[in-house]
Design an enzyme around this catalytic site. Structure first.
Site, PDB file in Angstrom:
ATOM      1  N   ARG A 145      29.884  41.085  37.960  1.00 21.80           N
ATOM      2  CA  ARG A 145      29.710  39.787  38.513  1.00 21.80           C
ATOM      3  C   ARG A 145      29.322  40.009  39.844  1.00 21.80           C
ATOM      4  O   ARG A 145      29.812  41.099  40.726  1.00 21.80           O
ATOM      5  CB  ARG A 145      31.055  39.078  38.818  1.00 21.80           C
ATOM      6  CG  ARG A 145      31.604  38.585  37.420  1.00 21.80           C
ATOM      7  CD  ARG A 145      32.718  37.546  37.760  1.00 21.80           C
ATOM      8  NE  ARG A 145      33.930  37.796  38.464  1.00 21.80           N
ATOM      9  CZ  ARG A 145      34.789  37.292  38.858  1.00 21.80           C
ATOM     10  NH1 ARG A 145      34.817  35.938  38.804  1.00 21.80           N
ATOM     11  NH2 ARG A 145      35.785  37.682  39.819  1.00 21.80           N
ATOM     12  N   SER A 199      34.915  50.010  39.274  1.00 17.58           N
ATOM     13  CA  SER A 199      36.537  50.123  38.724  1.00 17.58           C
ATOM     14  C   SER A 199      36.369  51.349  37.909  1.00 17.58           C
ATOM     15  O   SER A 199      36.581  51.391  36.549  1.00 17.58           O
ATOM     16  CB  SER A 199      36.570  48.903  37.846  1.00 17.58           C
ATOM     17  OG  SER A 199      36.434  47.793  38.301  1.00 17.58           O
ATOM     18  N   ASP A 249      39.180  47.944  41.051  1.00 20.77           N
ATOM     19  CA  ASP A 249      39.590  46.681  40.821  1.00 20.77           C
ATOM     20  C   ASP A 249      41.115  46.398  41.159  1.00 20.77           C
ATOM     21  O   ASP A 249      41.558  45.427  41.179  1.00 20.77           O
ATOM     22  CB  ASP A 249      39.093  46.566  39.471  1.00 20.77           C
ATOM     23  CG  ASP A 249      39.362  47.220  38.301  1.00 20.77           C
ATOM     24  OD1 ASP A 249      39.268  47.140  37.290  1.00 20.77           O
ATOM     25  OD2 ASP A 249      40.117  48.442  38.905  1.00 20.77           O
TER      26      ASP A 249
HETATM   27  C1  0WK Z   1      38.486  40.992  36.391  1.00 27.29           C
HETATM   28  C2  0WK Z   1      38.326  41.755  37.856  1.00 27.29           C
HETATM   29  C3  0WK Z   1      37.737  43.011  37.617  1.00 27.29           C
HETATM   30  C4  0WK Z   1      38.281  43.938  36.362  1.00 27.29           C
HETATM   31  C5  0WK Z   1      38.554  43.024  35.236  1.00 27.29           C
HETATM   32  C6  0WK Z   1      39.378  43.894  34.411  1.00 27.29           C
HETATM   33  O1  0WK Z   1      37.531  40.961  38.704  1.00 27.29           O
HETATM   34  O2  0WK Z   1      37.655  43.851  38.654  1.00 27.29           O
HETATM   35  O3  0WK Z   1      37.839  45.264  36.630  1.00 27.29           O
HETATM   36  O4  0WK Z   1      39.198  41.900  35.583  1.00 27.29           O
HETATM   37  O5  0WK Z   1      39.697  43.312  33.291  1.00 27.29           O
HETATM   38  P1  0WK Z   1      38.571  43.068  31.990  1.00 27.29           P
HETATM   39  O6  0WK Z   1      37.591  42.284  32.396  1.00 27.29           O
HETATM   40  O7  0WK Z   1      38.386  44.323  31.742  1.00 27.29           O
HETATM   41  O8  0WK Z   1      39.544  42.464  30.777  1.00 27.29           O
HETATM   42  C1  BGC Z   2      39.572  53.091  35.289  1.00 24.52           C
HETATM   43  C2  BGC Z   2      40.032  52.606  36.749  1.00 24.52           C
HETATM   44  C3  BGC Z   2      40.100  50.811  36.618  1.00 24.52           C
HETATM   45  C4  BGC Z   2      40.653  50.305  35.314  1.00 24.52           C
HETATM   46  C5  BGC Z   2      40.851  49.230  35.051  1.00 24.52           C
HETATM   47  C6  BGC Z   2      40.024  52.554  34.176  1.00 24.52           C
HETATM   48  O1  BGC Z   2      39.148  53.069  33.284  1.00 24.52           O
HETATM   49  O2  BGC Z   2      39.588  54.466  35.501  1.00 24.52           O
HETATM   50  O3  BGC Z   2      39.338  52.777  37.738  1.00 24.52           O
HETATM   51  O4  BGC Z   2      40.919  50.380  37.524  1.00 24.52           O
HETATM   52  O5  BGC Z   2      40.011  51.271  34.382  1.00 24.52           O
HETATM   53  O6  BGC Z   2      39.566  48.279  35.004  1.00 24.52           O
END
Ligand code: 0WK
Ligand code: BGC
Ligand code: BGC
Length: 923
Positions: A549, A609, A663
């Site tokens: 994003r 992240s 993140d």
């Molecule tokens: C939303 C956050 C982002 C993070 C994500 C983790 O804004 O920084 O990496 O959540 O959740 P995912 O999208 O991997 O389920």
């Molecule tokens: C990364 C982290 C991150 C997490 C959640 C992991 O794979 O090593 O830096 O915070 O994923 O997104």
């Protein structure tokens, strides 16, 4: 062979007499006969009313509505699936109650191959009247005795015998092998049995007898045995109908419609117990004086009124009562009677069936009446046949009305306009009466025209069906044992979780000291959570989650966010670093254009992240990629530099990269803006990780002893040193080996969204290879990596319609599943997600306890900012994490705050703090 007749009627007593008014004239006699036979005529409207009223009672009972008491019981039988045809093995079957005063023992061999049948061996034993009316223990001892007498002569090994108990009376079942007798019917009235578990009574009797070690695996109602025993045609039978001494039906109902079952998934066979149907409004008009007499003189007056108009135990008696009445009224046998004609139970079902048999008919009527001590004239023979026909036609029509009610219920339950269904029929009334089944079928077609019903006569009275249920029960029990063995390693107990917590705590301390540890504990140079004084417009990038994003964050007294999601194709995520960062800058430029920000150089916060060793707020060396990213020439590089170089490569773009944050940090800051107690950031999404505010004195490598700094734990890598080996299963190993970073991120691979679906898929493959699932059929799709998305777990474990969703999801994957399969897939998902949530909870417990002890507090109140698709969408994950934290860190009151705006806002706030601090140092 004890025929259907005598048992159940009180023996030897004279039947009630009717007032004699002298011999009627010829016209009177036919009127008298018509008036008598007319009573047994049931109109279409009456049948429809019975159908509707019975359907009403069925649905009332299914809803568990107690008052007014439903006229039928609708008893769940725990038979949740119709036969696969793969059932195999040798089973002993004991049938008690279906055929009146006899029990039958069978040896049934199921071959498991469709169409290949081994004829069951069976033996029938007549049950003495005094046993049917005596002490319950006597009856079960009699059954155990018959069992061993039968087995003594069977040329078979007597080890590990599995028995299916067909017990044809109304019972409350609480499992396939637990069943409590509600009340006796059909000529049985043993003491000390009603309210008891009849399986236990049989087990005790077999134990007492001691000749054989027989495992009573299942108890089955005879209608269920009949349904399950029907030969597998185009479609399995889903209704079982028995008309023998008694009558009843069962059918496959949607489990979620059976209120007593806290099971809302799959189908369950329900025994209707329609014999007790007695709705006065519907039955009143069709009950005759003869029915009242019969009931009054039965063993259970007032009970089983519907059965007493249909069951073979009663048809002969009804005929006798009518004949006796007509004889007394002088219109039959010249007004003569005989002791036999006046004694109850003297006319049996066989008599009635023979007398109606068009081929043998008249001669046979003559013979039977002579046996009863009567001398029938020719007109008597015809009249007797009319009486038999009237009684049996009504019985078949009433039975049809009841069956039509069951078919309507099936339609309602499945919300189908039309219904295709096969009905298995069994019982000697169906088998022996010449016209019963044809009348039944004809009437059903009239009462349920939208149902395409095929009737399948049961081949052997349900013995095979009972063996099928026993085989299913034995198979389910075996499958359940294999499922439990497979899932046992996922069921973590308190000690195991406390060990993880302690392990993590140790690794945190080592990591903070810069010693070898699977937890890198990376300083983030974020020293404080927002204090609300931040102001300005900031750009933010959020890379590393499901979506990339770009955000514009306006911080005034509040925070306004405008953002846009861009995709990162796998080819870019796993291409070259330059390509990746050029793609990022393309997105920024596109966003700026759309937001009219082109040419403006707003301070930018970069949520990145992945594990980065930060040398400052705007310097982060990528240690290694995770989560499916693998862009080249990035690891070991300062990603802020890589971004700036990409910006430079794209002339005419001005961007001021101020901060790079993880993140978890962005999420902590974002939630910290609302709740200053938020000092921990947790991500459970594609990946998983946590950060928290650590005392600077504990952070080696960062100068200063006072104040705090946010530490990015990178807990995804916890256990990469083997410290989680004791919890890792073969399925975890398979997922790890197949990943692009084997041996890495072991904790993450047990918890996060990128991997849970794969763990489930590997378990399903294993259970399929054991034959526990999908009939052991390995399908191409289940072999396909990542085909079982983690979001399926959230859907499958979500609301009460899970099974329909399970089915829909798995059918979309092209998996042929049964409801048992669906239930097992659900349990696999639950076990995998529960372990993930508990491990995550153990991690959070380690962090909050660290903070509490850091601050020397008895009690700590702290908030955790959380983000991530798995945590947010899974129906139970968050509550399981919270429960585990409460269990492992009872001295910490932990509030979990779901981040609404993602970590982009957090990155902007970190940037804002940095800009404010930079402002301060400049003045
Ligand atoms: C939303 C956050 C982002 C993070 C994500 C983790 O804004 O920084 O990496 O959540 O959740 P995912 O999208 O991997 O389920
Ligand atoms: C990364 C982290 C991150 C997490 C959640 C992991 O794979 O090593 O830096 O915070 O994923 O997104
Ligand atoms: C019993 C049922 C049984 C039926 C047919 C009835 O009296 O209550 O459980 O299925 O007879 O045997």
């Amino acid at each position: 062979m004890d025929s259907i007749g005598s048992a159940g009627l009180r023996q030897g007593e004279e039947a009630l007499s009717y007032p004699e008014e002298g011999l009627p004239g010829p016209s009177d006699s036919s009127e008298l006969v018509q008036e008598c036979l007319q009573q047994f005529k049931v109109t279409g409207a009456q049948l429809q009313q019975i159908q509707a009223s019975l359907l009403g009672s069925m649905e009332q009972a299914l809803r568990g509505q107690a008052s007014p008491a439903p006229a039928v019981r609708m008893l769940p039988t725990y038979v949740g699936s119709t036969p696969h045809g793969t059932e195999q093995g040798d089973f002993v079957v004991l049938e008690l109650g279906a055929t009146g005063a006899s029990l039958r023992v069978l040896w049934v061999t199921l071959t498991g191959t469709e169409g290949h049948r081994v004829e069951p061996r069976s033996q029938e034993f007549v049950i003495p009247q005094e046993v049917m009316l005596g002490a319950g223990q006597q009856l079960f001892d009699f059954a155990a005795h018959c069992l061993s007498e039968f087995l003594d002569v069977q040329p078979v090994s007597k080890q590990g015998l599995q028995l299916g108990f067909s017990f044809s009376f109304p019972c409350h079942q609480t499992g396939l092998d637990r069943s409590t007798l509600i009340s006796w019917t059909k000529g049985f009235r043993c003491s000390g049995v009603e309210g008891q578990d009849v399986v236990q009574l049989l087990r005790d009797a077999i134990q007492r007898h001691g000749a054989y070690n027989i495992d009573v695996v299942a108890v089955v109602n005879d209608t269920v045995g009949t349904m399950m025993g029907c030969e597998l045609g185009a479609r399995p039978c889903e209704v079982g109908l028995v008309v023998d001494t008694g009558t009843n039906a069962c059918y496959m109902e949607e489990a979620r419609h059976v209120a007593v079952l806290d099971e809302d998934r799959g189908r369950v066979c329900v025994s209707v117990e329609w014999g007790s149907f007695s709705d006065v409004g519907a039955l009143g008009p069709v009950l005759t004086t003869f029915d009242h007499t019969l009931d009054h003189e039965s063993l259970n007056p007032g009970a089983q009124r519907f059965e007493k108009m249909i069951g073979g135990l009663y048809l002969g008696e009804l005929v006798r009562l009518v004949l006796a009445h007509l004889a007394r009224r002088g219109v039959l046998f010249g007004g003569g009677t005989s002791p036999a004609l006046l004694s109850r139970g003297s006319i049996l079902l066989e008599h009635v069936a023979e007398m109606e048999d068009p081929s043998a008919g008249a001669a046979r009527v003559h013979a039977i009446l002579q046996d009863l001590g009567l001398s029938p004239g020719a007109s008597d023979v015809e009249l007797v046949q009319h009486v038999c026909a009237a009684v049996c036609t009504r019985a078949a029509q009433l039975c049809a009305a009841a069956l039509a009610a069951v078919l309507s219920r099936l339609q309602h339950g499945r919300e189908q306009q039309t219904l295709q269904v096969a009905v298995a029929t069994g019982g000697r009334v169906c088998e022996r009466h010449p016209r019963f089944c044809s009348i039944l079928q004809g009437t059903v077609m009239l009462l349920a025209p939208e149902c395409d019903v095929s009737f399948i006569p049961s081949a052997d009275g349900g013995g095979r069906g009972v063996a099928m249920v026993t085989a299913v029960a034995a198979r389910l029990a075996a499958h359940r044992r294999l499922l439990e063995e497979t899932l046992a390693p996922f069921r973590l107990n308190h000690d195991q979780l406390a060990a993880v917590q302690a392990q993590m705590r140790k690794a945190m301390v080592k990591g903070l000291r810069g010693e070898a540890s699977s937890l890198r504990m990376l300083p983030t140079f974020v020293r404080a959570t927002p204090d609300g004084s931040e102001r300005g417009d900031f750009l933010a990038l959020d890379l590393g989650g499901t979506n990339f994003r770009v955000l514009l964050v306006r911080v005034t007294t509040g925070v306004q966010i405008t953002s846009q999601i861009y995709s990162i194709p796998e080819s870019v995520a796993q291409g070259s670093g330059q390509q990746l960062f050029d793609h990022i800058v393309d997105c920024i430029v596109d966003f700026q254009q759309k937001q009219g920000l082109s040419g403006q150089s707003l301070p930018l916060g970069f949520t990145f992240s992945f594990p980065c060793r930060q040398l400052g707020l705007d310097q982060g060396i990528l240690l290694n990629w995770t989560k499916g990213f693998n862009a080249s020439d990035c690891e070991g590089q300062d990603v802020v530099n890589l971004l700036r170089e990409a910006i430079t490569r794209r002339q005419a773009v001005e961007l001021n990269v101020v901060a790079i944050v993880n993140d978890t940090v962005g999420t902590m800051m974002s939630c910290g803006y609302e709740d200053p107690r938020c000092e921990i950031g947790l991500i459970v999404g594609t990946g998983t990780n946590a950060c928290y505010m650590e005392e600077l004195r504990n952070v080696a490598g960062v100068p200063g002893d006072s104040g705090r700094m946010c530490i990015n734990m990178e807990w995804g890598a916890f256990g990469d040193d083997g410290s989680l080996a004791m919890l890792s299963t073969c399925f975890d190993a398979s997922v790890d080996q197949a990943s692009i970073n084997p041996g890495k991120q072991r904790f993450e691979k047990m918890i996060s969204g990128m991997y849970l679906g794969e763990i489930v898929r590997h378990i399903l493959l294993h259970l399929t290879s054991l034959g526990v699932l999908f009939r052991g059929q390995q399908t191409q799709c289940l072999q396909t990596r990542d085909i079982f998305k983690t979001k399926f777990l959230s859907e499958i474990e979500s609301d009460s319609l899970a099974l329909r969703q399970v089915r829909a999801i798995l059918e979309d994957l092209g998996l042929p599943l049964t409801s048992d399969d669906a239930l097992m897939v659900l349990e696999v998902c639950q076990a995998v997600s529960q372990r993930a949530a508990q491990l995550c909870g153990a991690g959070v417990a380690a962090v909050v306890e660290k903070i509490r002890e850091n601050r020397g507090l008895e009690e700590l109140a702290v908030s955790v900012g959380v983000d991530g698709t798995l945590y947010k969408l899974h129906p139970h994950f968050s509550s399981l994490v919270a429960a585990t934290v409460r269990e492992l860190a009872p001295r910490c009151v932990v509030t979990f705050l779901q981040s609404e705006d993602g970590s982009g806002k957090g990155a902007a706030l970190v940037t804002a703090v940095a800009c404010r601090l930079a402002q301060l140092t400049r003045v």
